[in-house]
Write a protein that holds these residues in place. Structure first.
Motif, PDB file in Angstrom:
ATOM      1  N   ILE A 326       0.848  -1.201   0.000  1.00  0.00           N
ATOM      2  CA  ILE A 326       0.000   0.000   0.000  1.00  0.00           C
ATOM      3  C   ILE A 326       0.885   1.254   0.000  1.00  0.00           C
ATOM      4  CG2 ILE A 326      -1.604   1.321   1.447  1.00  0.00           C
ATOM      5  CD1 ILE A 326      -3.010  -0.938   0.145  1.00  0.00           C
ATOM      6  N   VAL A 329       2.492   1.764  -3.399  1.00  0.00           N
ATOM      7  CA  VAL A 329       1.566   2.322  -4.393  1.00  0.00           C
ATOM      8  C   VAL A 329       1.396   3.822  -4.166  1.00  0.00           C
ATOM      9  CG1 VAL A 329      -0.856   2.376  -5.060  1.00  0.00           C
ATOM     10  CG2 VAL A 329       0.318   0.193  -4.886  1.00  0.00           C
ATOM     11  N   MET A 330       1.189   4.188  -2.890  1.00  0.00           N
ATOM     12  CA  MET A 330       0.957   5.605  -2.598  1.00  0.00           C
ATOM     13  C   MET A 330       2.192   6.453  -2.912  1.00  0.00           C
ATOM     14  SD  MET A 330      -0.918   5.315   1.010  1.00  0.00           S
ATOM     15  CE  MET A 330      -2.363   6.242   1.254  1.00  0.00           C
ATOM     16  N   THR A 333       1.580   7.121  -6.609  1.00  0.00           N
ATOM     17  CA  THR A 333       0.305   7.726  -7.049  1.00  0.00           C
ATOM     18  C   THR A 333       0.056   9.066  -6.374  1.00  0.00           C
ATOM     19  OG1 THR A 333      -0.907   6.439  -5.418  1.00  0.00           O
ATOM     20  CG2 THR A 333      -0.779   5.545  -7.629  1.00  0.00           C
TER      21      THR A 333
END
Lengths: 522, 258
Positions: A326, A329-330, A333
């Protein structure tokens, strides 16, 4: 006359090296409190889950009403846990010599096989073994080399529990001549159909073999394993008693020290079954040069059905892996959402390099978190499990290291893959769900006993979840029929091959992400 | 309420990628079910496999796709600042959330029904070839059969409840990626954590209270007495989780600044 002075920036050059890029990415990471906090809880989560579950698991053995120490599991010469029980008719053997015998046939019984598990039938399990053996001593787990006739796998030569060489595909019903010769530490196995023309199966060295060893006839027959689906959707493995009987003649032992005689033993037998009490006991019956040997058990390595494996203490790693992916990904993004990506690419126009720096930063952080988690979990949790009476399968230090470093590498590569998905999709939720669906979901469905066996195996071959194989500490053996299912802790691919599958997917995602970043506007 | 529903439907239609979301849910669910059905054989009578559960195995992956719609439906508004416009237009925040939940759950029910019906049909076609025949005690999967109908309808409800749970977590967490992590963690991880204890009472308890394993007992048609929790009570556990998440998210939505 005009002099044209080309424009020179006052800023000194050489400020856009890869080191600066890494520094920039690290600064971006450490200034987001949530990410730092999430990475910081990775190791504590794994450690807490591992240690608490180890502390909560206890096991004991009882003899009727009273608790007794559990019987020790023998260890083979390689340090692995083994099963070493068989009927052994033996005689001492010196440094040079050998034994020859003819197996005229092997028969056996299998209790309560499928489909109805309601009767005792005549038959042999595939790895029922009858043959001749040279063994260091009658102690369980001591070194040996043997040639044998098996139920369905023809003639084999096996030694030191984990090694297996195929000979002729002879049937268990037809007579087979077997011979083992000893010369110092070297044992050579032969087979023959007629006792005249001999062919060599193999030659092995058993280092440190004492001057006097035990040589003789042996028969054993492993339990019949049946695996059936359980109510929750996975499978249950059940093992049922079997027994094999072989008839030997033309037994010829050369090189026995003078004054020694034949004797027979049940190696590693604990208790007798109803079948042995009422119908056919294990042991040796001799009449005029013919020996009928009956036995049960196995001479083979044992797996996770006998105890826990060290990687079991790392099961909480999946929880941490979700957190790591997670954050990864952050990490990318968030740049697209806030528009920071435009500044990033302005500062480092070579887009592939910018992404590589990001991947390196998140990969190193994930590796560090995973390594701390594994190193602080595995050895203490294993010690706690053992002190609570649980049997933890012994592994070599090298294997233990591979499990721990492999876990860290798994975290790192999964994080890089998740980051690449983030750069590819640019939308956090889609990237996070994809990362979960390809890494965590197959692993959970395959190992947590909710899918049929074959589906589980294919999931762990084809999806990035194959990478979890790097945590498997106990190998599976083709010469043993075991419950080699993912639920039991066995992955269909070897550790590094499985890890390579994960790396391949991560590399593919990264390549696609770079391609897309180069082509598209940020 | 009608106007709120209409507004929510308009916003949901505008979500990027909605066009492929419903096909993705159907394809992922059906393909997983097909793979599971194709890989399992029933070699003899009383082999014990659960044909309905097998053909509906895709729901276990499909639920992740549901989270893929339901979480951004709310967190997307926080990401773009749309939430402020929404709440200015619909000041009754719980009504706003209810309208959003109704639209998301409705869409999930519609796509989920297609996915589940296609899965049952695929199972009906594939399983007899793998030994799930009358001779081995299996009739062809049919919705006219009570337990199969319950498993199929329950699977659709299960997906809808996962959508509600995702929405509740999304509105509480507000950050899409983190919310997705929590939802998928809640759905998949209890099964793994269960493996870490060897105490059967604890294992049973964990399976009874975890949303996915309790909720999925609705799919069982074989060996129901030995399940940790019965089909409908199990779905009830998931409903409790979803309800608690929506309620908690709703209360937070009312209290906090947008």
């Amino acid at each position: 006359m005009t002099v044209v002075t080309p424009y020179r920036s006052a800023v000194r050059g050489a400020r856009d090296g890869f080191a600066q890029l890494l520094h920039a990415e690290w600064t971006k990471f450490r200034t987001v409190r949530g990410w730092v906090a999430a990475m910081a809880v990775v190791a504590p989560v794994v450690i807490a889950l591992g240690l608490f579950s180890a502390a909560g698991n206890s096991s004991s053995c009882s003899d009727g009403p009273k608790v007794v120490p559990c019987p020790a599991v023998p260890l083979g010469p390689g340090g692995e846990a083994v099963s070493d029980s068989f009927t052994f008719m033996h005689r001492p053997l010196g440094e040079g010599g050998g034994i020859t015998a003819r197996v005229t046939g092997m028969t056996g019984i299998i209790t309560y096989p499928p489909p109805n598990h309601d009767q005792i039938v005549n038959g042999l399990v595939p790895w029922a073994k009858a043959g001749i053996i040279i063994k260091e001593s009658t102690r369980q787990g001591s070194a040996y080399a043997a040639v044998m006739v098996t139920g369905h796998h023809g003639v084999r030569m096996q030694h030191d529990f984990t090694h297996d060489v195929a000979g002729r595909p002879a049937s268990a019903a037809s007579p087979t001549w077997l011979r083992l010769t000893r010369s110092g530490d070297t044992i050579t196995g032969y087979e023959s159909a007629d006792g005249v023309h001999w062919s060599t199966i193999g030659s092995v060295r058993l280092p440190g073999l004492p001057a006097t060893v035990q040589a003789g006839l042996f028969v054993t027959s492993p339990a019949d394993l049946t695996v059936k689906p359980n109510a929750v959707g996975g499978s249950i493995a059940q093992a049922r008693f079997t027994q094999a009987t072989a008839v030997f003649d033309n037994v010829d032992l050369r090189g026995a020290p003078p004054g020694t005689v034949w004797s027979d033993d049940q190696i590693g037998q604990s208790g007798t079954t109803q079948w042995e009490q009422e119908h056919k006991p294990a042991g040796v019956v001799s009449s005029g040069g013919t020996f009928t040997v009956t036995g049960s058990g196995d001479i083979a390595p044992i797996g996770q059905e006998a105890g826990q494996s060290i990687e079991h203490t790392l099961t909480g790693g999946l929880v941490a892996l979700i957190v790591v992916m997670i954050v990864a990904v952050m990490f990318v993004t968030a740049e697209y959402r806030r528009g920071l990506i435009r500044t990033t690419l302005l500062a480092s126009p070579r887009r592939g390099r910018a992404l590589a720096a990001k991947a390196l930063v998140i990969g190193v952080l994930a590796f560090a978190a995973g390594l701390v988690a594994a190193v602080v979990t595995v050895p203490p949790a294993t010690r706690i499990l053992r002190s609570n009476g649980n049997y933890v399968l012994p592994v070599s230090l090298l294997t233990e290291l591979r499990v721990m470093v492999g876990t860290a590498a798994l975290f790192a590569v999964a994080a890089v893959g998740a980051l690449a998905l983030g750069a590819l999709f640019r939308r956090g939720v889609a990237a996070a769900v994809t990362a979960m669906v390809v890494v965590v979901v197959p692993a959970v469905l395959a190992t947590a006993s909710v899918l049929p066996l074959e589906v589980s195996r294919w999931l762990l071959r084809l999806t990035p979840a194959a990478g979890f194989a790097v945590q498997q500490s106990i190998p599976d053996y083709p010469q043993v029929i075991g419950d080699y299912s993912p639920q039991a802790g066995y992955y269909p691919l070897p550790p590094w091959a499985g890890f390579a599958v994960l790396c391949g997917y991560a590399a593919l995602a990264l390549a696609l992400a770079v391609l897309r970043m180069r082509r598209r506007d940020a | 309420m009608r106007r709120e529903l209409h507004a929510e439907w308009t916003k949901l239609r505008g979500l990027p990628g909605l066009g492929w979301w419903a096909p993705a849910l159907v394809v992922v669910t059906v393909m997983t079910g097909v793979a599971a059905s194709a890989a399992v054989t029933c070699p003899w009578a009383g082999c014990g496999s659960d044909a309905a559960k097998l053909s509906l195995a895709g729901v276990q992956v499909g639920q992740a796709v549901v989270a893929l719609l339901a979480v951004p439906a709310i967190t997307g508004e926080y990401g773009t600042g749309m939430i402020r416009t929404s709440l200015a237009a619909m000041p009754r925040r719980l009504v706003f959330l209810a309208a959003k939940a109704a639209v998301v759950i409705g869409l999930t029910l519609a796509a989920g029904t297609v996915a589940v019906l296609a899965s049952v049909l695929a199972g009906r076609l594939i399983l007899p070839g793998n030994g799930f025949t009358a001779a081995h005690g299996y009739s062809a999967l049919s919705l006219a059969d009570g337990p199969t109908l319950r498993a199929a309808a329950g699977s659709v409800l299960y997906l809808a409840l996962v959508a509600a749970l995702s929405l509740g977590v999304g509105v509480a967490v507000r950050e899409g990626v983190a919310a997705v992590g929590i939802v998928l963690g809640l759905l998949y991880l209890p099964q793994v954590v269960t493996l870490m204890t060897n105490d059967p009472d604890w294992q049973r308890f964990l399976l009874q209270v975890s949303p996915a394993s309790a909720g999925l007992s609705i799919q069982a048609t074989v060996g129901i007495p030995s399940l940790p929790i019965g089909p409908w009570p199990g779905l009830g556990v998931l409903a409790a989780w979803a309800g608690a998440a929506l309620l908690g998210g709703g209360l937070l939505l009312r209290r906090r600044d947008a």
